[in-house]
Design a protein around this motif. Structure first.
Motif, PDB file in Angstrom:
ATOM      1  N   GLU A  85       0.610  -1.179   0.110  1.00  0.00           N
ATOM      2  CA  GLU A  85       0.040  -0.025   0.185  1.00  0.00           C
ATOM      3  C   GLU A  85       0.752   1.329   0.324  1.00  0.00           C
ATOM      4  O   GLU A  85       1.855   1.327   0.680  1.00  0.00           O
ATOM      5  N   ASP A  87       2.516   4.775  -0.144  1.00  0.00           N
ATOM      6  CA  ASP A  87       2.264   6.312   0.451  1.00  0.00           C
ATOM      7  C   ASP A  87       3.476   7.254  -0.089  1.00  0.00           C
ATOM      8  O   ASP A  87       4.302   6.563  -0.469  1.00  0.00           O
ATOM      9  N   SER A  89       5.677   8.857   1.079  1.00  0.00           N
ATOM     10  CA  SER A  89       6.867   8.940   1.849  1.00  0.00           C
ATOM     11  C   SER A  89       7.853   7.772   1.171  1.00  0.00           C
ATOM     12  O   SER A  89       9.008   7.866   1.494  1.00  0.00           O
ATOM     13  N   ARG A 100       2.419   6.454  -7.858  1.00  0.00           N
ATOM     14  CA  ARG A 100       2.926   7.431  -7.243  1.00  0.00           C
ATOM     15  C   ARG A 100       1.940   8.822  -7.531  1.00  0.00           C
ATOM     16  O   ARG A 100       1.611   9.504  -6.944  1.00  0.00           O
ATOM     17  N   LYS A 103      -1.567   8.694  -6.288  1.00  0.00           N
ATOM     18  CA  LYS A 103      -1.433   9.029  -5.119  1.00  0.00           C
ATOM     19  C   LYS A 103      -1.349  10.498  -4.851  1.00  0.00           C
ATOM     20  O   LYS A 103      -2.082  10.998  -3.820  1.00  0.00           O
ATOM     21  N   PRO A 107      -4.882  12.059  -3.119  1.00  0.00           N
ATOM     22  CA  PRO A 107      -4.294  11.519  -1.761  1.00  0.00           C
ATOM     23  C   PRO A 107      -5.258  10.821  -0.963  1.00  0.00           C
ATOM     24  O   PRO A 107      -4.724   9.913   0.003  1.00  0.00           O
ATOM     25  N   ARG A 108      -6.494  10.862  -1.047  1.00  0.00           N
ATOM     26  CA  ARG A 108      -7.451  10.110  -0.165  1.00  0.00           C
ATOM     27  C   ARG A 108      -7.664   8.634  -0.614  1.00  0.00           C
ATOM     28  O   ARG A 108      -8.234   7.899  -0.060  1.00  0.00           O
ATOM     29  N   LYS A 110      -6.930   4.912  -1.681  1.00  0.00           N
ATOM     30  CA  LYS A 110      -5.934   3.848  -1.442  1.00  0.00           C
ATOM     31  C   LYS A 110      -5.364   3.556  -2.666  1.00  0.00           C
ATOM     32  O   LYS A 110      -6.158   3.407  -3.694  1.00  0.00           O
TER      33      LYS A 110
END
Length: 341
Positions: A85, A87, A89, A100, A103, A107-108, A110
């Motif tokens: 999953e 994110d 970072s 990426r 995302k 951003p919300r 999944k």
């Protein structure tokens, strides 16, 4: 290059035969397909590279946002394996660039990478997700039987969809387009509407009248800086270095040329990784050409952001979205397909 590829025709025949037999085995149920544990929308293609899967996937993420979409990709070119999953970072090397970008723009939502799409969808459900799953580039992953399939075909390749890899660009049979719930001709020039009849397009793609056919074109957003607090003004950017790592940059080159003078174009292969030596090449080009800035794509930007000292370069990115003719009709059709009883 095209003449050289034609010499590979015997290998294309073998490739086509393998693909045909594989599809027949799935169609006959000898190789099995299964529906995902959540409703799934697959965005795919039958020929390699540059059909616009990324901007179209982003389009569906936005248009179907009320269905709570998660996005699942294999994570092309990533150094990792298995289900992850994503994110922001995480380094791009671990996730791949496309996921990426999804995302980053949603951003919300999944965002997940997994080579096995059935497993990926199952793991998304097990994580507690309630909604649909949008998969990019999964048309050939036939173990998954999608609830809805959208196939993309690049407009400038319509007359070239005859030869399979490696002599041509077909990665799957053109006959598979008939299995799609919708086909989108991407990179369409509206001026061609008065020249090319829909019946001619359907003949080229071997589509009958029952398959919904749509057209889309790239829409260019406002040029934005890598550093949001940049003191450099957009109107001051005249001479630029263009950096692209996408399959077909010609359209972007034309768009950028309307307002800027491109003094040098660094064109890398699709999904290319950038490193410190690339940064120095761009820095040198800026100085040698007395250029004002570097312009790149948003997709390329996500592969640059983690590089050391990248913020010392005047980098701007060009957002790109898609406009689909008949978008409301298309999304209504997809909602019906994704609405499981």
């Amino acid at each position: 290059m095209k003449k050289l590829r034609r010499l590979l025709f015997p290998f294309s025949f073998i490739y086509a035969l393998v693909i045909y037999l594989r599809n027949k085995l799935f169609d006959a149920g000898i190789l099995t397909s299964a529906a995902g544990s959540l409703p799934t929308l697959v965005v795919g293609n039958v020929h390699v590279g540059g059909t616009g899967k990324t901007p179209h996937t982003r389009f569906f993420l936005s248009q179907l946002s009320d269905l709570n979409p998660a996005v699942l990709s294999r994570g092309y070119g990533r150094s990792s394996k298995g289900f992850i999953e994503v994110d922001l970072s995480m380094p791009v090397e671990k996730t791949g660039d496309e996921i990426r970008l999804y995302k980053r723009s949603h951003p919300r939502a999944k965002a997940v990478v997994c080579e096995d799409r059935l497993t990926g969808v199952q793991r998304i459900k097990e994580s507690g997700h309630e909604g649909i799953v949008i998969l990019d580039d999964a048309m050939q992953h036939r173990k998954l039987m999608p609830d809805a399939l959208v196939a993309l075909v690049r407009a400038d390749s319509l007359h070239e969809l005859d030869l399979y890899l490696p002599a041509g660009d077909l990665r799957d049979g053109k006959y598979r387009l008939k299995k799609a719930d919708a086909v989108i001709i991407t990179g369409w020039n509206p001026a061609m509407d008065d020249v090319v009849k829909e019946s001619e397009l359907r003949a080229l793609l071997r589509l009958d009248a029952s398959t919904p056919l749509f057209k889309s074109q790239i829409a260019y957003g406002t040029l934005s800086p890598l550093q949001q607090d940049s003191v450099q003004q957009r109107d001051d950017i005249k001479r630029i270095i263009l950096v692209t790592g996408i399959a077909h940059p010609a359209g972007l080159h034309t768009q950028i040329s309307k307002e800027h003078t491109i003094v040098e174009h660094f064109h890398y292969r699709d999904h290319a990784s950038f490193d410190a030596s690339d940064l120095e090449s761009w820095r040198t080009a800026l100085a040698n050409h007395n250029a004002d800035a570097i312009i790149t794509t948003e997709k390329d930007l996500v592969r640059m952001e983690g590089l050391s000292n990248v913020e010392t370069l005047p980098i701007w990115y060009q957002p790109m979205t898609v406009e689909i003719e008949g978008a409301e009709t298309l999304t209504t059709l997809l909602r019906k397909k994704l609405n499981r009883p």
